[in-house]
Structures are given as structure tokens and as C-alpha cells.
Design a protein around this motif. Structure first.
Motif, PDB file in Angstrom:
ATOM      1  N   GLU A   1      12.508  15.216  -7.976  1.00 12.95           N
ATOM      2  CA  GLU A   1      12.859  14.782  -6.630  1.00 12.95           C
ATOM      3  C   GLU A   1      13.396  15.961  -5.844  1.00 12.95           C
ATOM      4  OE1 GLU A   1      14.694  10.735  -4.868  1.00 12.95           O
ATOM      5  OE2 GLU A   1      15.863  11.736  -6.396  1.00 12.95           O
ATOM      6  N   ASP A   2      12.970  16.071  -4.569  1.00 18.12           N
ATOM      7  CA  ASP A   2      13.431  17.163  -3.736  1.00 18.12           C
ATOM      8  C   ASP A   2      14.927  17.033  -3.465  1.00 18.12           C
ATOM      9  OD1 ASP A   2      11.032  18.846  -2.273  1.00 18.12           O
ATOM     10  OD2 ASP A   2      10.408  16.907  -3.073  1.00 18.12           O
ATOM     11  N   PRO A   3      15.599  18.169  -3.270  1.00 15.65           N
ATOM     12  CA  PRO A   3      17.051  18.145  -3.028  1.00 15.65           C
ATOM     13  C   PRO A   3      17.418  17.306  -1.813  1.00 15.65           C
ATOM     14  CG  PRO A   3      16.271  20.377  -3.433  1.00 15.65           C
ATOM     15  CD  PRO A   3      15.061  19.527  -3.306  1.00 15.65           C
ATOM     16  N   LEU A   4      18.591  16.730  -1.859  1.00  7.73           N
ATOM     17  CA  LEU A   4      19.232  16.017  -0.749  1.00  7.73           C
ATOM     18  C   LEU A   4      18.689  14.618  -0.501  1.00  7.73           C
ATOM     19  CD1 LEU A   4      19.616  18.913   1.836  1.00  7.73           C
ATOM     20  CD2 LEU A   4      21.287  18.084   0.208  1.00  7.73           C
ATOM     21  N   ILE A   5      17.616  14.199  -1.155  1.00  9.45           N
ATOM     22  CA  ILE A   5      17.108  12.846  -0.927  1.00  9.45           C
ATOM     23  C   ILE A   5      18.168  11.826  -1.324  1.00  9.45           C
ATOM     24  CG2 ILE A   5      15.295  11.176  -1.468  1.00  9.45           C
ATOM     25  CD1 ILE A   5      14.354  13.612   0.109  1.00  9.45           C
ATOM     26  N   ASN A   6      18.795  12.031  -2.485  1.00  8.93           N
ATOM     27  CA  ASN A   6      19.783  11.077  -2.972  1.00  8.93           C
ATOM     28  C   ASN A   6      21.135  11.225  -2.286  1.00  8.93           C
ATOM     29  OD1 ASN A   6      18.448   9.431  -4.782  1.00  8.93           O
ATOM     30  ND2 ASN A   6      18.508  10.975  -6.397  1.00  8.93           N
ATOM     31  N   PHE A   7      21.234  12.147  -1.353  1.00  8.55           N
ATOM     32  CA  PHE A   7      22.476  12.266  -0.585  1.00  8.55           C
ATOM     33  C   PHE A   7      22.665  11.051   0.305  1.00  8.55           C
ATOM     34  CE2 PHE A   7      24.816  13.734   3.184  1.00  8.55           C
ATOM     35  CZ  PHE A   7      25.958  14.231   2.585  1.00  8.55           C
TER      36      PHE A   7
ATOM     37  N   GLU B   1      15.618   3.408   4.075  1.00  6.88           N
ATOM     38  CA  GLU B   1      14.674   3.854   5.100  1.00  6.88           C
ATOM     39  C   GLU B   1      14.849   5.346   5.401  1.00  6.88           C
ATOM     40  OE1 GLU B   1      11.530   3.184   7.948  1.00  6.88           O
ATOM     41  OE2 GLU B   1      12.209   2.374   6.029  1.00  6.88           O
ATOM     42  N   ILE B   2      16.092   5.843   5.356  1.00  6.41           N
ATOM     43  CA  ILE B   2      16.310   7.277   5.536  1.00  6.41           C
ATOM     44  C   ILE B   2      15.684   8.043   4.378  1.00  6.41           C
ATOM     45  CG2 ILE B   2      18.032   9.123   5.697  1.00  6.41           C
ATOM     46  CD1 ILE B   2      19.915   7.180   6.995  1.00  6.41           C
ATOM     47  N   ARG B   3      15.891   7.540   3.180  1.00  7.49           N
ATOM     48  CA  ARG B   3      15.341   8.200   1.994  1.00  7.49           C
ATOM     49  C   ARG B   3      13.818   8.252   2.061  1.00  7.49           C
ATOM     50  NH1 ARG B   3      18.432   7.880  -2.803  1.00  7.49           N
ATOM     51  NH2 ARG B   3      16.733   6.846  -3.909  1.00  7.49           N
ATOM     52  N   LYS B   4      13.214   7.148   2.486  1.00  5.29           N
ATOM     53  CA  LYS B   4      11.751   7.131   2.613  1.00  5.29           C
ATOM     54  C   LYS B   4      11.291   8.105   3.681  1.00  5.29           C
ATOM     55  CE  LYS B   4      10.692   2.436   1.054  1.00  5.29           C
ATOM     56  NZ  LYS B   4      10.182   1.106   1.466  1.00  5.29           N
ATOM     57  N   TYR B   5      12.046   8.170   4.771  1.00  5.44           N
ATOM     58  CA  TYR B   5      11.644   9.022   5.890  1.00  5.44           C
ATOM     59  C   TYR B   5      11.670  10.494   5.509  1.00  5.44           C
ATOM     60  CZ  TYR B   5      11.429  11.070  10.543  1.00  5.44           C
ATOM     61  OH  TYR B   5      11.058  11.815  11.629  1.00  5.44           O
TER      62      TYR B   5
ATOM     63  N   ARG C   1       0.819  -1.204   0.000  1.00  3.44           N
ATOM     64  CA  ARG C   1       0.000   0.000   0.000  1.00  3.44           C
ATOM     65  C   ARG C   1       0.861   1.266   0.000  1.00  3.44           C
ATOM     66  NH1 ARG C   1      -5.362  -0.676   1.045  1.00  3.44           N
ATOM     67  NH2 ARG C   1      -6.001  -2.776   1.614  1.00  3.44           N
ATOM     68  N   GLN C   2       2.126   1.111   0.351  1.00  3.63           N
ATOM     69  CA  GLN C   2       3.002   2.277   0.450  1.00  3.63           C
ATOM     70  C   GLN C   2       3.975   2.379  -0.721  1.00  3.63           C
ATOM     71  OE1 GLN C   2       4.738   1.552   4.237  1.00  3.63           O
ATOM     72  NE2 GLN C   2       2.954   2.219   5.378  1.00  3.63           N
ATOM     73  N   ILE C   3       3.754   1.578  -1.757  1.00  3.93           N
ATOM     74  CA  ILE C   3       4.632   1.641  -2.929  1.00  3.93           C
ATOM     75  C   ILE C   3       4.556   3.035  -3.539  1.00  3.93           C
ATOM     76  CG2 ILE C   3       4.844   0.894  -5.331  1.00  3.93           C
ATOM     77  CD1 ILE C   3       4.249  -1.920  -4.434  1.00  3.93           C
ATOM     78  N   ARG C   4       5.711   3.595  -3.867  1.00  2.00           N
ATOM     79  CA  ARG C   4       5.772   4.928  -4.457  1.00  2.00           C
ATOM     80  C   ARG C   4       6.429   4.847  -5.832  1.00  2.00           C
ATOM     81  NH1 ARG C   4       4.990   9.092  -0.986  1.00  2.00           N
ATOM     82  NH2 ARG C   4       4.546   8.499   1.154  1.00  2.00           N
ATOM     83  N   LEU C   5       5.741   5.389  -6.821  1.00  2.00           N
ATOM     84  CA  LEU C   5       6.285   5.413  -8.172  1.00  2.00           C
ATOM     85  C   LEU C   5       7.003   6.741  -8.401  1.00  2.00           C
ATOM     86  CD1 LEU C   5       3.223   3.982 -10.102  1.00  2.00           C
ATOM     87  CD2 LEU C   5       5.270   2.771  -9.368  1.00  2.00           C
ATOM     88  N   PRO C   6       8.029   6.751  -9.268  1.00  2.00           N
ATOM     89  CA  PRO C   6       8.736   8.009  -9.535  1.00  2.00           C
ATOM     90  C   PRO C   6       7.817   9.025 -10.188  1.00  2.00           C
ATOM     91  CG  PRO C   6       9.395   6.310 -11.097  1.00  2.00           C
ATOM     92  CD  PRO C   6       8.580   5.626 -10.043  1.00  2.00           C
ATOM     93  N   LYS C   7       7.946  10.297  -9.781  1.00  2.00           N
ATOM     94  CA  LYS C   7       7.130  11.349 -10.356  1.00  2.00           C
ATOM     95  C   LYS C   7       7.863  11.971 -11.531  1.00  2.00           C
ATOM     96  CE  LYS C   7       4.527  12.395  -6.249  1.00  2.00           C
ATOM     97  NZ  LYS C   7       4.042  13.455  -5.343  1.00  2.00           N
TER      98      LYS C   7
ATOM     99  N   ASP D   1      -0.883  11.487   4.286  1.00  2.00           N
ATOM    100  CA  ASP D   1      -0.226  10.442   3.497  1.00  2.00           C
ATOM    101  C   ASP D   1      -0.089   9.166   4.327  1.00  2.00           C
ATOM    102  OD1 ASP D   1       1.805   9.798   1.120  1.00  2.00           O
ATOM    103  OD2 ASP D   1       2.744   9.191   3.005  1.00  2.00           O
ATOM    104  N   LEU D   2      -0.273   8.008   3.696  1.00  2.00           N
ATOM    105  CA  LEU D   2      -0.248   6.743   4.426  1.00  2.00           C
ATOM    106  C   LEU D   2       1.121   6.432   5.026  1.00  2.00           C
ATOM    107  CD1 LEU D   2      -2.455   4.372   2.228  1.00  2.00           C
ATOM    108  CD2 LEU D   2      -3.063   5.560   4.340  1.00  2.00           C
ATOM    109  N   LEU D   3       2.188   6.747   4.305  1.00  2.00           N
ATOM    110  CA  LEU D   3       3.521   6.464   4.839  1.00  2.00           C
ATOM    111  C   LEU D   3       3.830   7.375   6.018  1.00  2.00           C
ATOM    112  CD1 LEU D   3       6.065   4.791   4.621  1.00  2.00           C
ATOM    113  CD2 LEU D   3       6.956   6.428   2.944  1.00  2.00           C
ATOM    114  N   LEU D   4       3.415   8.638   5.936  1.00  2.00           N
ATOM    115  CA  LEU D   4       3.576   9.546   7.070  1.00  2.00           C
ATOM    116  C   LEU D   4       2.787   9.029   8.270  1.00  2.00           C
ATOM    117  CD1 LEU D   4       4.432  12.207   8.416  1.00  2.00           C
ATOM    118  CD2 LEU D   4       2.439  13.280   7.340  1.00  2.00           C
ATOM    119  N   LEU D   5       1.548   8.593   8.047  1.00  2.00           N
ATOM    120  CA  LEU D   5       0.730   8.052   9.125  1.00  2.00           C
ATOM    121  C   LEU D   5       1.391   6.826   9.735  1.00  2.00           C
ATOM    122  CD1 LEU D   5      -1.882   8.046  10.775  1.00  2.00           C
ATOM    123  CD2 LEU D   5      -2.959   6.736   8.927  1.00  2.00           C
TER     124      LEU D   5
END
Length: 458
Positions: free
Chosen positions: A137-143, A148-152, A121-127, A385-389
Motif C-alpha cells: 500500500e502506498d504511504p499515507l493512505i491509512n492516515f 471515500e478519502i482513502r479511495k480517492y 465493478r469497482q471492488i478492489r482486492l488487497p495487493k 482505471d474505472l474508479l478514476l474515470l
């Protein structure tokens, strides 16, 4: 001899010039290629190079997002059906005292299936950025490399597409990385004279908090207070009386006193918790009978665990009325509060209660297994958002003690999203004490639940 040598010398000279030109072209192409590799971050990660040299269409080919989404839906339905059968079998075996190892079935089959269902249910497709057909993609995610850090830290967009209670279209979880995105605001916040008075800029700090730049830095300046501050009312009066308006700095609000915050005023500056600054209306909450099944009463909740509920957290938005009612039952409640258009923190404190100034983004500052009760109302609803919840629910589970109660109070969402939210609330397999659903409108419903955290003995 001289004449026959002339054509050969001319040809050799021409070939020499041609070699020089070709060599120059090779050098030029090499320089351009190296420049492109360097700008792509060649010495960083391979996926960065891939994204630079290829568009999304090149990388993903004929990727059919809709087909994948439909397939995931089919798998979810199959998993749900299988899980329902297995749980039914467990209950049947327990009732009939079957010989199959119930613990093995529960731990090795049912729970893994449940976890897989939540994960799907939490699968995320690339935008896709439509203008240049590249990944957005927002800055610094790929840093960060750890998934799990990236998802967070990936911003969680509101499900319904509207602005949430914070006035933003997404929520940034906080580990400090988002401060880079708000360099100008952070520098403005930290630009002050050491030892002097701070500017009246709490709203700037709150903006940083809401956008993930949190915790904001400590400052070495003096906090301003109202010039005409009066001593608070005594505790036997303060719980159900509007505070003195002189005890609030009103400079950043549309209103200039508590009476202005009445629900009758369409320009009061906030939209949540209608009537929460009107004490006569507040006195009726959680103690008066209601025709709605989703309106649980405090006395009924406390009767489930007589004498066991001593401390807790009210996770929502309001003026501390839930904490005030629980205080009358000798229960200490800490109330989360954000000043979204009104002085909610000041109001709670002036009533003699405890405000906790935190956003939805933050890890709660409580130790594990310490709270008897967590209550939430009026703050999270169908936009989340479900992942945030998921992160929030696990954080609640962390601080709630074994046998503690989770009170989901009048959560509302679209009917079509109800199954998803019900699944999230039930995923930790809490014991149900109360569970009720009522219509809110044609397309929306209310959900209230009282759940008990299992012991989970090691």
C-alpha cells in the motif's frame, strides 16, 4: 545440626539464583514485547498492529481471490439481467399507461440496482507483496479513516498495465498528500532566490503535478520568457497559422521549432495527436465528411441545441483546433493542455485561444452547472482505471449545466473492456443523441457518443 543445615542453605541459594535468572528473563521478554508493540504503532490504529504482527496469509487465511472475483462476476451478470428486465417493464408500462408507479420503480429499484452494479465493478482486492507476503500500500493512505478519502487518494493503476499518456503507470488524485513522496523534488522546486529569475524548471513542476503533488506552491521569483519574443499574429491570422518559434522556450524539448514537430519526424518528442502541429491537417477535423460513423461533425452537434451552446471545455490533448473551429461558430472553448514533449500550452495561447494547465488528477476549476458543452478526445482511452474515470465523470457532471452536452469523441479500448466503459459513460443516465461504435483494429474499437445531462429538478 550444622551439617544438616548445609544442604538446605545450598538449595535456598540455588533457588534464589534461579528466581533472579527467571525474573531477568521476564523483564527482557517484556522489554522486547513493548519494543515490538511500539514499532508497530501500538498507540495508533488496531488494523496497523494487525498488519505488523501478521502477514497477509495469517490475516486472510485461505482467502481465495479468484473465487471471489468469479462470484462478483456472477452477481454482476444477475444484476444486469434484472436491471434490463425492470427497465423493459418501465418502458412497457409507460407505453401501455400502466397503473404501477413509474417514479417509485425508477427511484426505489432501478437506480439502486444500477448503483450497486457500478459499485461491484469497482471492488478492489488487497495487493500482495510477493517477497514478504504482506499488504502492498502506498504511504499515507491509512492516515485517513474516511473510506471515500482513502479511495480517492489511492493511486489508480492503468488497466492495460502499460504507461499512460503521462508516461506513468498510475494516476495520483490530488489533495496535496503526495508531496511527501516527492520531498526532494519539491525542495528543489522551492529553492530559489526571492525576487530573482526562476530556473527554467517548468518540467519539474509538471512532474510534481503529474504525481499528485498539486497544486504546487506559489513562488516569489520571476518567470523566464524567450529572449527574442515577438508579438503574436493578429487573431484573424493566428487561428490557422503556425506561431513564430521564437515565442517558445525550447530548452526542455527535443525540437527547437514548430516545423520539427511534424508527424513526419520520428524523433519529435511526443506521441499523441499525430499531425496536430500541421495546420493543413488540423483544418479538416470536425468539419469534413468521414466514412467512420464515430466521426461526428460540429455542425451536426450544434444543430441539436441551436443557439444554446455558448461556452464549453475541450478535455484532451492537442493544439486547440477544436476550440478554433468552435470559435468560428461563436462558441468559447477552454482547452486543457499539458506539455508532454511539446509546447501545447504555448501553441494554444499563440493561436489566440485559452489553455487550461491541468492534469487528469485535478478537480476542474469551474463552478457547478456552468458549461454548455464538454468535449473529450485523444486523451483518455482504454488504459484508464474505472474508479478514476468515475471521479472524472462526476466532476464533468458537476460543471455541466442541465441540458448541457457531453461529447465523447473517438474513445478507444479493447473489445473485451467495451462493456465496462459503456456502463461507466451511461451510469449517470444521460439522454442519448448520438451513439456509434467502429472497429479500430482486430482487438480494439472506437466509441463516440453525444449525451445530454438531465435536469434533475429538486
Amino acid at each position: 545440626m550444622g551439617r544438616s543445615c548445609f544442604p538446605k542453605c545450598k538449595l535456598a541459594k540455588l533457588m534464589g539464583w534461579l528466581q533472579i535468572i527467571l525474573g531477568g528473563l521476564v523483564i527482557l521478554v517484556s522489554i522486547l514485547s513493548l519494543t515490538k508493540f511500539y514499532s508497530a504503532g501500538f498507540f495508533l490504529r488496531n488494523e496497523d498492529i494487525c498488519q505488523h504482527f501478521y502477514t497477509v496469509k495469517d490475516v486472510y487465511g485461505d482467502f481465495d481471490a479468484k473465487a471471489l472475483s468469479d462470484r462478483v462476476g456472477e452477481v454482476l451478470n444477475s444484476l444486469e439481467a434484472l436491471q434490463a428486465k425492470l427497465e423493459s417493464k418501465v418502458q412497457e408500462l409507460e407505453k401501455n399507461k400502466g397503473t404501477l408507479d413509474k417514479k417509485l420503480l425508477e427511484e426505489e429499484i432501478v437506480r439502486p440496482l444500477h448503483s450497486a452494479n457500478v459499485a461491484l465493478r469497482q471492488i478492489r482486492l488487497p495487493k500482495i507483496e510477493e517477497k514478504n507476503n504482506t499488504l502492498k500500500e502506498d504511504p499515507l493512505i491509512n492516515f485517513f479513516i474516511t473510506e471515500e478519502i482513502r479511495k480517492y487518494i489511492t493511486p489508480k493503476e492503468n488497466r492495460v498495465g502499460n504507461f499512460n499518456v503521462y508516461g506513468t503507470d498510475k494516476v495520483y488524485n490530488t489533495i496535496g498528500h503526495a508531496c511527501v513522496l516527492y520531498k526532494k523534488e519539491l525542495e528543489e522546486y522551492m529553492d530559489y532566490d526571492i525576487g530573482s529569475y526562476c530556473d527554467d524548471d517548468w518540467n519539474l513542476a509538471q512532474k510534481l503535478m503529474l504525481n499528485g503533488c498539486d497544486p504546487v506552491p506559489r513562488r516569489r521569483c520571476l518567470t523566464r520568457a524567450s529572449k527574442v519574443y515577438q508579438k503574436p499574429y493578429p487573431i484573424n491570422e493566428s487561428l490557422w497559422r503556425l506561431p513564430d518559434h521564437r515565442n517558445v522556450r525550447w530548452g526542455n524539448y527535443q525540437c527547437r521549432n514548430f516545423e520539427c514537430l511534424s508527424s513526419k519526424n520520428p524523433k519529435r518528442g511526443y506521441s499523441k495527436c499525430t499531425g496536430c502541429f500541421e495546420m493543413e491537417k488540423e483544418k479538416l477535423k470536425w468539419v469534413s465528411n468521414s466514412s467512420l460513423a464515430v466521426d461526428f461533425l460540429i455542425r451536426d452537434v450544434l444543430a441539436i441545441k441551436p443557439g444554446e451552446i455558448r461556452i464549453g471545455l475541450d478535455y484532451g490533448i492537442g493544439t486547440g483546433t477544436f476550440a478554433a473551429r468552435m470559435r468560428e461558430q461563436n462558441v468559447t472553448i477552454v482547452s486543457t493542455a499539458i506539455n508532454l514533449g511539446a509546447p501545447f500550452n504555448e501553441m494554444i495561447a499563440l493561436r489566440g485561444l485559452i489553455p487550461l494547465y491541468v492534469t487528469l488528477n485535478q478537480r476542474l476549476p469551474f463552478f457547478d452547472n456552468t458549461m454548455d458543452l464538454i468535449h473529450t478526445t485523444g486523451f483518455m482511452d482504454g488504459w484508464i482505471d474505472l474508479l478514476l474515470l468515475d471521479y472524472i465523470l462526476y466532476d464533468w457532471d458537476r460543471i455541466l449545466r442541465p441540458g448541457g452536452l457531453l461529447w465523447i469523441d473517438n474513445f478507444f479500448c479493447n473489445k473485451k473492456d467495451l462493456d465496462d466503459y459503456m456502463y461507466m459513460f451511461l451510469q449517470l443516465r444521460y439522454k442519448k443523441h448520438k451513439w456509434a461504435i467502429s472497429p479500430k483494429s482486430k482487438d480494439e474499437v472506437y466509441l463516440s457518443a453525444l449525451l445530454e445531462k438531465p435536469p434533475r429538478a429538486i
